[in-house]
Design a protein around this motif. Structure first.
Motif, PDB file in Angstrom:
ATOM      1  N   GLY A  20       0.824  -1.206   0.000  1.00 53.29           N
ATOM      2  CA  GLY A  20       0.000   0.000   0.000  1.00 53.29           C
ATOM      3  C   GLY A  20       0.858   1.256   0.000  1.00 53.29           C
ATOM      4  N   ASN A  21       0.302   2.333  -0.502  1.00 53.49           N
ATOM      5  CA  ASN A  21       1.053   3.580  -0.687  1.00 53.49           C
ATOM      6  C   ASN A  21       0.593   4.726   0.204  1.00 53.49           C
ATOM      7  N   ASN A  22      -0.258   4.443   1.174  1.00 53.26           N
ATOM      8  CA  ASN A  22      -0.790   5.500   2.039  1.00 53.26           C
ATOM      9  C   ASN A  22      -0.411   5.304   3.494  1.00 53.26           C
ATOM     10  N   ASN A  23       0.773   4.745   3.737  1.00 55.94           N
ATOM     11  CA  ASN A  23       1.288   4.489   5.091  1.00 55.94           C
ATOM     12  C   ASN A  23       0.434   3.515   5.888  1.00 55.94           C
ATOM     13  N   VAL A  24      -0.478   2.823   5.240  1.00 54.51           N
ATOM     14  CA  VAL A  24      -1.351   1.858   5.908  1.00 54.51           C
ATOM     15  C   VAL A  24      -1.287   0.539   5.145  1.00 54.51           C
ATOM     16  N   MET A  25      -1.079  -0.550   5.870  1.00 57.70           N
ATOM     17  CA  MET A  25      -1.040  -1.867   5.243  1.00 57.70           C
ATOM     18  C   MET A  25      -2.425  -2.194   4.692  1.00 57.70           C
ATOM     19  N   LEU A  48       8.318   7.285   0.457  1.00 60.42           N
ATOM     20  CA  LEU A  48       7.345   8.069   1.197  1.00 60.42           C
ATOM     21  C   LEU A  48       5.958   7.479   0.943  1.00 60.42           C
ATOM     22  N   GLY A  49       5.269   7.120   1.988  1.00 64.21           N
ATOM     23  CA  GLY A  49       3.932   6.554   1.849  1.00 64.21           C
ATOM     24  C   GLY A  49       3.878   5.039   1.810  1.00 64.21           C
ATOM     25  N   SER A  50       5.002   4.377   1.560  1.00 64.74           N
ATOM     26  CA  SER A  50       4.992   2.911   1.527  1.00 64.74           C
ATOM     27  C   SER A  50       4.561   2.390   2.892  1.00 64.74           C
ATOM     28  N   ALA A  51       3.618   1.464   2.901  1.00 65.91           N
ATOM     29  CA  ALA A  51       3.037   0.954   4.144  1.00 65.91           C
ATOM     30  C   ALA A  51       4.100   0.382   5.072  1.00 65.91           C
ATOM     31  N   THR A  52       3.846   0.509   6.351  1.00 68.41           N
ATOM     32  CA  THR A  52       4.717  -0.048   7.378  1.00 68.41           C
ATOM     33  C   THR A  52       3.889  -0.952   8.276  1.00 68.41           C
ATOM     34  N   GLY A  53       4.559  -1.684   9.125  1.00 66.58           N
ATOM     35  CA  GLY A  53       3.861  -2.524  10.100  1.00 66.58           C
ATOM     36  C   GLY A  53       4.445  -3.913  10.166  1.00 66.58           C
ATOM     37  N   ASN A 121       9.787  -2.937  11.114  1.00 68.52           N
ATOM     38  CA  ASN A 121       8.469  -2.344  10.897  1.00 68.52           C
ATOM     39  C   ASN A 121       8.430  -1.505   9.623  1.00 68.52           C
ATOM     40  N   GLU A 122       9.584  -0.993   9.200  1.00 68.76           N
ATOM     41  CA  GLU A 122       9.663  -0.174   7.987  1.00 68.76           C
ATOM     42  C   GLU A 122      10.189  -0.940   6.777  1.00 68.76           C
ATOM     43  N   TYR A 123      10.981  -2.006   7.013  1.00 67.40           N
ATOM     44  CA  TYR A 123      11.632  -2.716   5.919  1.00 67.40           C
ATOM     45  C   TYR A 123      11.343  -4.220   5.892  1.00 67.40           C
ATOM     46  N   GLY A 124      10.541  -4.721   6.816  1.00 65.88           N
ATOM     47  CA  GLY A 124      10.264  -6.150   6.846  1.00 65.88           C
ATOM     48  C   GLY A 124      11.557  -6.942   7.020  1.00 65.88           C
ATOM     49  N   TYR A 125      11.710  -8.000   6.220  1.00 70.22           N
ATOM     50  CA  TYR A 125      12.953  -8.776   6.249  1.00 70.22           C
ATOM     51  C   TYR A 125      14.068  -8.049   5.510  1.00 70.22           C
ATOM     52  N   GLY A 126      13.729  -7.050   4.710  1.00 71.38           N
ATOM     53  CA  GLY A 126      14.729  -6.262   4.007  1.00 71.38           C
ATOM     54  C   GLY A 126      14.465  -6.185   2.514  1.00 71.38           C
ATOM     55  N   LEU A 127      15.465  -5.690   1.813  1.00 71.87           N
ATOM     56  CA  LEU A 127      15.415  -5.471   0.365  1.00 71.87           C
ATOM     57  C   LEU A 127      15.737  -6.763  -0.375  1.00 71.87           C
ATOM     58  N   ILE A 128      14.893  -7.139  -1.314  1.00 70.10           N
ATOM     59  CA  ILE A 128      15.108  -8.385  -2.060  1.00 70.10           C
ATOM     60  C   ILE A 128      16.498  -8.406  -2.691  1.00 70.10           C
ATOM     61  N   ASP A 129      17.074  -9.599  -2.783  1.00 68.90           N
ATOM     62  CA  ASP A 129      18.423  -9.757  -3.333  1.00 68.90           C
ATOM     63  C   ASP A 129      18.487 -11.094  -4.068  1.00 68.90           C
ATOM     64  N   VAL A 130      18.322 -11.038  -5.375  1.00 70.00           N
ATOM     65  CA  VAL A 130      18.278 -12.267  -6.172  1.00 70.00           C
ATOM     66  C   VAL A 130      19.622 -12.999  -6.142  1.00 70.00           C
ATOM     67  N   GLU A 131      20.726 -12.269  -6.126  1.00 66.05           N
ATOM     68  CA  GLU A 131      22.043 -12.918  -6.119  1.00 66.05           C
ATOM     69  C   GLU A 131      22.240 -13.730  -4.837  1.00 66.05           C
ATOM     70  N   CYS A 132      21.883 -13.165  -3.706  1.00 66.69           N
ATOM     71  CA  CYS A 132      22.001 -13.877  -2.435  1.00 66.69           C
ATOM     72  C   CYS A 132      21.055 -15.076  -2.396  1.00 66.69           C
ATOM     73  N   ALA A 133      19.852 -14.911  -2.924  1.00 62.71           N
ATOM     74  CA  ALA A 133      18.886 -16.018  -2.954  1.00 62.71           C
ATOM     75  C   ALA A 133      19.422 -17.176  -3.791  1.00 62.71           C
ATOM     76  N   MET A 134      20.012 -16.864  -4.936  1.00 62.76           N
ATOM     77  CA  MET A 134      20.574 -17.916  -5.796  1.00 62.76           C
ATOM     78  C   MET A 134      21.739 -18.620  -5.105  1.00 62.76           C
ATOM     79  N   LYS A 135      22.580 -17.863  -4.401  1.00 60.69           N
ATOM     80  CA  LYS A 135      23.721 -18.456  -3.698  1.00 60.69           C
ATOM     81  C   LYS A 135      23.271 -19.400  -2.585  1.00 60.69           C
ATOM     82  N   ASN A 136      22.156 -19.068  -1.943  1.00 66.13           N
ATOM     83  CA  ASN A 136      21.677 -19.871  -0.818  1.00 66.13           C
ATOM     84  C   ASN A 136      20.683 -20.955  -1.207  1.00 66.13           C
ATOM     85  N   TYR A 137      20.292 -20.996  -2.461  1.00 65.77           N
ATOM     86  CA  TYR A 137      19.239 -21.908  -2.907  1.00 65.77           C
ATOM     87  C   TYR A 137      19.523 -23.361  -2.512  1.00 65.77           C
TER      88      TYR A 137
END
Length: 191
Positions: A20-25, A48-53, A121-137
């Motif tokens: 969501g883009n209005n600071n609300v999930m 700015l405005g990306s939902a948090t929680g 609360n602002e970033y969840g588990y974090g920013l997606i990273d395809v390279e790290c995901a492939m390395k850990n697959y």
């Protein structure tokens, strides 16, 4: 909607939705069964405005993204919906390695391999990273096949050094060029 999401989860489908883009999930992203995606800018900062929680799961690029527009054109767009496409793309890349992998495996792999920074609360588990995901697959797959579950064993794998959290520096794109334009209704009508 809850019944529909439950029945989809029972069939092994991975559901990815814009937070969501209005600071609300927003729903359906707020459901536990859904991967909720927030948006970051070119500096890796929450848009700015990306939902948090606490329901927020992953972050992806979602500001000033070049995408297709109407009638075969292109446009620059922003928002958590744009960010969701990045997560869906990574999930499909991971799934193509082995189509028989269950959706919870793909989801937990993306969560684990995300670049962990900022408040959850602002970033969840974090920013997606395809390279790290492939390395850990394959490490993930080995743990999953051995136990049938990842929940209890990810922490053990971390402690033993088999799995290492992704705390790498976020790549910043400071040289992003784009042009935005808009028409006022009256000006457009006079043209």
């Amino acid at each position: 909607l809850t019944l529909l999401i439950f029945s989809i989860m029972c069939t092994g489908i991975l559901i990815v939705a814009a937070a969501g883009n209005n600071n609300v999930m927003e729903y359906p992203a707020a459901y536990e069964e859904v991967v909720s995606v927030g948006s970051v800018n070119c500096f890796g900062e929450r848009s700015l405005g990306s939902a948090t929680g606490e329901e927020l799961e992953l972050m992806a690029p979602g500001e000033q993204i070049l995408t297709t527009g109407a009638f075969g054109g292109v446009l620059v767009s922003s928002g958590t919906s744009i960010a969701t496409a990045h997560v869906t793309g990574i999930a499909s890349l991971l799934w193509q390695i082995d189509l028989s992998c269950p959706s919870d495996f793909i989801r937990k792999l993306m969560d684990f391999s995300a670049n962990k920074y900022g408040d959850s609360n602002e970033y969840g588990y974090g920013l997606i990273d395809v390279e790290c995901a492939m390395k850990n697959y394959y490490k993930f797959k080995k743990i999953y096949e051995r136990t049938g579950s990842l929940d209890n064993n990810i922490e053990l794998a971390r402690k033993s050094g088999v799995l290492i959290d992704n705390n790498s520096e976020v790549i910043v794109f400071s040289d992003v060029d784009y042009v935005t334009g808009s028409w006022l209704k009256g000006e457009h009508k006079s043209m």
